[in-house]
Design a protein around this motif. Structure first.
Motif, PDB file in Angstrom:
ATOM      1  N   ILE A 281       0.884  -1.165   0.051  1.00 37.45           N
ATOM      2  CA  ILE A 281       0.169  -0.066  -0.038  1.00 37.45           C
ATOM      3  C   ILE A 281       0.833   1.238  -0.014  1.00 37.45           C
ATOM      4  CG2 ILE A 281      -1.519   1.345   1.282  1.00 37.45           C
ATOM      5  CD1 ILE A 281      -2.856  -1.315   2.215  1.00 37.45           C
TER       6      ILE A 281
ATOM      7  N   LYS B 182       2.701   1.707  -3.347  1.00 37.82           N
ATOM      8  CA  LYS B 182       1.865   2.150  -4.647  1.00 37.82           C
ATOM      9  C   LYS B 182       1.327   3.545  -4.187  1.00 37.82           C
ATOM     10  CE  LYS B 182      -0.271  -2.282  -5.839  1.00 37.82           C
ATOM     11  NZ  LYS B 182      -1.583  -3.007  -5.659  1.00 37.82           N
ATOM     12  N   TYR B 183       1.307   3.957  -3.154  1.00 35.34           N
ATOM     13  CA  TYR B 183       0.682   5.308  -2.998  1.00 35.34           C
ATOM     14  C   TYR B 183       1.860   6.215  -3.146  1.00 35.34           C
ATOM     15  CZ  TYR B 183      -0.917   9.483  -0.677  1.00 35.34           C
ATOM     16  OH  TYR B 183      -1.427  10.873  -0.644  1.00 35.34           O
TER      17      TYR B 183
ATOM     18  N   ASP C  74      -2.863   7.990  -5.395  1.00 32.59           N
ATOM     19  CA  ASP C  74      -4.325   7.765  -5.500  1.00 32.59           C
ATOM     20  C   ASP C  74      -4.781   7.665  -4.064  1.00 32.59           C
ATOM     21  OD1 ASP C  74      -6.507   7.018  -6.609  1.00 32.59           O
ATOM     22  OD2 ASP C  74      -5.638   5.659  -7.973  1.00 32.59           O
TER      23      ASP C  74
ATOM     24  N   LYS D 188      -7.486   6.101  -3.943  1.00 26.12           N
ATOM     25  CA  LYS D 188      -8.064   4.890  -3.913  1.00 26.12           C
ATOM     26  C   LYS D 188      -7.177   3.854  -3.022  1.00 26.12           C
ATOM     27  CE  LYS D 188     -10.590   5.302  -8.198  1.00 26.12           C
ATOM     28  NZ  LYS D 188     -10.977   4.524  -9.596  1.00 26.12           N
ATOM     29  N   ILE D 189      -6.035   4.225  -3.142  1.00 29.47           N
ATOM     30  CA  ILE D 189      -5.039   3.198  -2.384  1.00 29.47           C
ATOM     31  C   ILE D 189      -5.009   3.488  -0.756  1.00 29.47           C
ATOM     32  CG2 ILE D 189      -2.557   2.737  -2.146  1.00 29.47           C
ATOM     33  CD1 ILE D 189      -1.946   3.622  -4.959  1.00 29.47           C
TER      34      ILE D 189
ATOM     35  N   GLN E 274      -7.621   1.246   0.604  1.00 31.30           N
ATOM     36  CA  GLN E 274      -7.107  -0.239   0.915  1.00 31.30           C
ATOM     37  C   GLN E 274      -6.630  -0.212   2.357  1.00 31.30           C
ATOM     38  OE1 GLN E 274      -4.421  -1.537  -2.156  1.00 31.30           O
ATOM     39  NE2 GLN E 274      -5.625  -1.022  -3.677  1.00 31.30           N
TER      40      GLN E 274
END
Length: 336
Positions: free
Chosen positions: A14, A17-18, A23, A25-26, A29
């Motif tokens: 997580i 990716k962030y 994003d 949306k991450i 999660q």
């Protein structure tokens, strides 16, 4: 693999990716992950330590370190909200548990019955609920002629609705005249009570029998109840009791046939709920022959010791976890 071995790579993924996409949306999660953390009793300080350990694994710029706190902040906010919701639900559950405990205690008081001492025979009875509230019911009553009425009933269902139905049967039984212990008549009267007062989705099975102490006979009627057994001492054989009948509450005009058994010395009448015959082991449900085999194993004991011994055997076979309410009654005529 324990929970930490699963959550570490998820949290690391997580953050990674962030830091690349930024994003939101991450971040969602991270919210979902926080609920899992609460379920597994992971403390907030452990989450902070995990975040710190992950960010120290590689070279990160000051900007990346700052951005990573967006993830941690989102997780901790979601953690706090979920924890508060969890505590509210826990408080409600505790209140409900206390109410059920009080209701279960009241039910035990309301349905309490004493096993009568009779001439020439003895009665053993045991009833154990699978949960706190009992969906089984048994009761004894003696009329003016010293005939002993034996009732056993089972609600098709569990929990509080079943317990309330049993309480209704108890009070309906108490309202019947004790000088008219006719099994067919009693079931007919109770059937009308159930038909008027119980939800159509619930049904009650019942067997009511009367033991005549002078004639040593057992007259009974059944309203769709689990068939019991008759043990003939002379032949040492178990026979299934006749009589099925329509369940209580289906048709208010139902008539219930009466059956009669003569008890010679050593003979027994065995009444039970389906929680006895539907005991489930790793190999599946026990056979009715297995049950009669257990009764035969303890047949020389007093009636009360027989029912307790059989219960303990079946409880052990189920690894001490009842799957349904368990009620077993034995009427045993003394051997002269």
């Amino acid at each position: 693999m324990d929970f930490w071995d699963t959550v570490k790579p998820k949290y690391r993924d997580i953050i990674k990716k962030y830091l690349i996409d930024k994003d939101e949306k991450i971040l969602y999660q991270g919210q979902k992950l926080s609920r899992k953390l609460i379920e597994h009793r992971i403390a907030p300080e452990e989450i902070v330590s995990l975040h710190k350990a992950i960010m120290m694994e590689g070279d990160h710029s000051a900007e990346q370190l700052l951005d990573s706190f967006d993830v941690l902040l989102e997780v901790m906010i979601a953690y706090g909200l979920a924890y508060r919701e969890h505590q509210i639900l826990r408080t409600k559950q505790m209140a409900l548990k206390n109410e059920i405990e009080v209701a279960a205690s009241m039910q035990q008081t309301l349905l309490r019955t004493s096993i009568p001492q009779i001439q020439g025979a003895e009665i053993g009875a045991i009833s154990v609920p699978a949960r706190q509230m009992n969906g089984d019911y048994f009761h004894f009553v003696i009329d003016d002629a010293q005939n002993v009425g034996i009732a056993i009933a089972d609600v098709i269902g569990k929990g509080i609705p079943a317990a309330l139905s049993m309480s209704m049967i108890k009070y309906a039984m108490d309202s019947l005249p004790e000088d008219q212990l006719r099994p067919g008549t009693i079931l007919k009267s109770l059937n009308r009570v159930v038909e008027r007062n119980v939800d159509p989705s619930m049904f009650i099975t019942m067997c009511f029998g009367v033991y005549d102490q002078r004639e040593h006979t057992f007259c009974y009627s059944s309203a769709g109840h689990e068939p019991g057994f008759f043990y003939h001492a002379e032949s040492k054989e178990f026979k299934e009791l006749e009589g099925r009948g329509l369940l209580l509450g289906i048709d208010k005009n139902t008539e219930y046939r009466e059956y009669l058994k003569d008890l010679a010395p050593g003979d027994m009448v065995i009444l039970l709920s389906d929680g006895v015959t539907e005991c489930r082991t790793d190999e599946g449900f026990i056979e009715r022959e297995d049950l009669t085999g257990l009764i035969r194993k303890y047949i020389d004991l007093p009636a009360q010791e027989i029912v307790v011994s059989v219960y303990k055997e079946l409880e052990r076979l189920q690894e001490f976890e009842l799957r349904d309410d368990f009620t077993l009654i034995i009427l045993k005529r003394f051997i002269k």
